[in-house]
Design a protein around this motif. Sequence first.
Motif, PDB file in Angstrom:
ATOM      1  N   PRO A 253      -1.179 -24.846  65.928  1.00 15.58           N
ATOM      2  CA  PRO A 253      -1.865 -25.314  64.706  1.00 15.58           C
ATOM      3  C   PRO A 253      -2.688 -26.549  65.035  1.00 15.58           C
ATOM      4  CG  PRO A 253       0.432 -24.806  64.239  1.00 15.58           C
ATOM      5  CD  PRO A 253       0.281 -24.723  65.729  1.00 15.58           C
ATOM      6  N   ARG A 254      -3.949 -26.551  64.586  1.00 11.27           N
ATOM      7  CA  ARG A 254      -4.865 -27.606  65.006  1.00 11.27           C
ATOM      8  C   ARG A 254      -5.365 -28.435  63.825  1.00 11.27           C
ATOM      9  NH1 ARG A 254      -9.080 -24.198  68.520  1.00 11.27           N
ATOM     10  NH2 ARG A 254      -8.254 -22.484  67.280  1.00 11.27           N
ATOM     11  N   GLU A 255      -5.489 -29.728  64.063  1.00  7.89           N
ATOM     12  CA  GLU A 255      -6.098 -30.632  63.098  1.00  7.89           C
ATOM     13  C   GLU A 255      -7.191 -31.400  63.821  1.00  7.89           C
ATOM     14  OE1 GLU A 255      -4.795 -34.009  59.789  1.00  7.89           O
ATOM     15  OE2 GLU A 255      -3.324 -33.207  61.217  1.00  7.89           O
ATOM     16  N   ARG A 256      -8.380 -31.331  63.283  1.00  4.08           N
ATOM     17  CA  ARG A 256      -9.552 -31.908  63.948  1.00  4.08           C
ATOM     18  C   ARG A 256      -9.408 -33.406  64.165  1.00  4.08           C
ATOM     19  NH1 ARG A 256     -15.511 -32.440  61.201  1.00  4.08           N
ATOM     20  NH2 ARG A 256     -16.579 -33.355  62.984  1.00  4.08           N
ATOM     21  N   GLY A 257      -9.839 -33.858  65.341  1.00  2.00           N
ATOM     22  CA  GLY A 257      -9.824 -35.282  65.642  1.00  2.00           C
ATOM     23  C   GLY A 257     -11.046 -35.991  65.086  1.00  2.00           C
ATOM     24  N   GLY A 258     -10.912 -37.265  64.818  1.00  2.00           N
ATOM     25  CA  GLY A 258     -12.006 -38.092  64.328  1.00  2.00           C
ATOM     26  C   GLY A 258     -12.214 -39.293  65.226  1.00  2.00           C
ATOM     27  N   LEU A 259     -13.243 -40.070  64.914  1.00  2.00           N
ATOM     28  CA  LEU A 259     -13.599 -41.233  65.723  1.00  2.00           C
ATOM     29  C   LEU A 259     -13.156 -42.514  65.037  1.00  2.00           C
ATOM     30  CD1 LEU A 259     -17.091 -39.902  66.643  1.00  2.00           C
ATOM     31  CD2 LEU A 259     -15.327 -40.461  68.305  1.00  2.00           C
ATOM     32  N   PRO A 260     -12.614 -43.440  65.816  1.00  2.00           N
ATOM     33  CA  PRO A 260     -12.202 -44.717  65.224  1.00  2.00           C
ATOM     34  C   PRO A 260     -13.364 -45.401  64.510  1.00  2.00           C
ATOM     35  CG  PRO A 260     -11.311 -44.494  67.440  1.00  2.00           C
ATOM     36  CD  PRO A 260     -12.271 -43.358  67.236  1.00  2.00           C
ATOM     37  N   GLU A 261     -13.069 -45.974  63.362  1.00  2.00           N
ATOM     38  CA  GLU A 261     -14.075 -46.607  62.514  1.00  2.00           C
ATOM     39  C   GLU A 261     -14.862 -47.670  63.272  1.00  2.00           C
ATOM     40  OE1 GLU A 261     -16.328 -47.314  59.234  1.00  2.00           O
ATOM     41  OE2 GLU A 261     -14.673 -45.884  59.210  1.00  2.00           O
ATOM     42  N   GLN A 262     -14.203 -48.409  64.150  1.00  2.00           N
ATOM     43  CA  GLN A 262     -14.866 -49.541  64.797  1.00  2.00           C
ATOM     44  C   GLN A 262     -15.983 -49.125  65.753  1.00  2.00           C
ATOM     45  OE1 GLN A 262     -11.681 -48.674  65.302  1.00  2.00           O
ATOM     46  NE2 GLN A 262     -11.006 -48.987  67.428  1.00  2.00           N
ATOM     47  N   HIS A 263     -16.047 -47.834  66.102  1.00  2.00           N
ATOM     48  CA  HIS A 263     -17.078 -47.390  67.041  1.00  2.00           C
ATOM     49  C   HIS A 263     -18.286 -46.767  66.345  1.00  2.00           C
ATOM     50  CE1 HIS A 263     -14.326 -48.300  70.196  1.00  2.00           C
ATOM     51  NE2 HIS A 263     -13.518 -47.298  69.958  1.00  2.00           N
ATOM     52  N   ARG A 264     -18.226 -46.581  65.050  1.00  2.00           N
ATOM     53  CA  ARG A 264     -19.265 -45.813  64.393  1.00  2.00           C
ATOM     54  C   ARG A 264     -20.617 -46.523  64.372  1.00  2.00           C
ATOM     55  NH1 ARG A 264     -15.586 -43.078  59.581  1.00  2.00           N
ATOM     56  NH2 ARG A 264     -14.391 -41.742  60.990  1.00  2.00           N
ATOM     57  N   ALA A 265     -20.603 -47.856  64.276  1.00  2.00           N
ATOM     58  CA  ALA A 265     -21.872 -48.591  64.287  1.00  2.00           C
ATOM     59  C   ALA A 265     -22.581 -48.402  65.623  1.00  2.00           C
ATOM     60  CB  ALA A 265     -21.623 -50.073  64.016  1.00  2.00           C
ATOM     61  N   ARG A 266     -21.805 -48.364  66.688  1.00  6.06           N
ATOM     62  CA  ARG A 266     -22.427 -48.163  67.999  1.00  6.06           C
ATOM     63  C   ARG A 266     -23.025 -46.765  68.105  1.00  6.06           C
ATOM     64  NH1 ARG A 266     -19.687 -48.210  74.029  1.00  6.06           N
ATOM     65  NH2 ARG A 266     -21.650 -48.005  75.172  1.00  6.06           N
TER      66      ARG A 266
END
Length: 343
Positions: A253-266
């Motif tokens: 069973p899979r749950e999609r990974g996301g990106l840490p908030e602190q990297h989104r501006a970069r």
Amino acid sequence: MFLHIGLPKTGTTYLQQVVWGNRDRLRAAGLHVPGFGHREHLWAALDLQERPRLAKRHPDAPGAWQRLVDEASAQAGDVLITHEFFCGASAEQASRAIASFPDAEVHLVVTARDAASVVSAGWQESVKNGGTVDLDAVMAGQPAGGPEFSMRTWDLAGVLERWTPDLTGDRVHVLVMPGAGQARDLHWRHFAEVLGLDPDAYAAPDDAVNPALGIVQIETLRLVNKHLPRYSAQERGVWIRGYLAEDLLARQPRERGGLPEQHRARFAELDRAAVDLVVERGFHVLGDLSDLAGEGALRGAGREPDTVTGEELLESAARLVADIVADVRASTGDVPPRRRGNL
């Protein structure tokens, strides 16, 4: 002369599956794909970049770039060389690659998607190939594996800056990877348009290639990798990527990974730089350039890696061990092999 250089994780395997599955038909249509197969194009990408210890991959790997150049130069019609690792070349190596075809009209084909998606998928790919580096370390500048698993190959603007100084804008084709809700074969149709092919004459795959893992499974595999002995490139492909990742863990069973908030501006800044460069240089764009604007990381964001719990890792690892034991048991011949999805 068409040079398709990636980026990694931008539908390259999908496009190459069509190319190599229809190589003879493409040649009949006037497009020659040199070399004996996909692996020689991989070798050529690494050979162009003067990678050390290339002969350890295969005795024939050194010299692969020049072999493709010689075969391509002997053709009267159009030629395609394709591998996503070419995008890791330095500016000098890229210029040398283009200069290898002085009598040809060289076109650069770059498949692209927003930086957050490329980095997230690229990091996952590095783990599937035996990597142990976490996502925060990658964002801090540490390669996730070899040079092809790093910001060097995931930064679209940087790749375009290194590869395009010797080319006019009309000879640089940026193919934006279609997003959710768009036709599954649109990427192939754009690629075929650049190559001057009829897209309907060749069947595109219906199923996804390089299946994605859930964030729990990626973290499980990253921990397993820390305890594995050294594997050759071929062994990593067979046992870590093929068996552990894309066979066993991909079935959990899979749950999609996301990106840490602190990297989104970069990521947003990387996307802005790429879009600005594409527009400024007047590159030929197929697809929606706004899809490179960084919104992909924010739409439908999944779980961040550091939210994975020890209990979830234990459950994933237990399932993995159970599947491996079932396969070992079946290998003795005492019981039939497990069916996919069952012990």
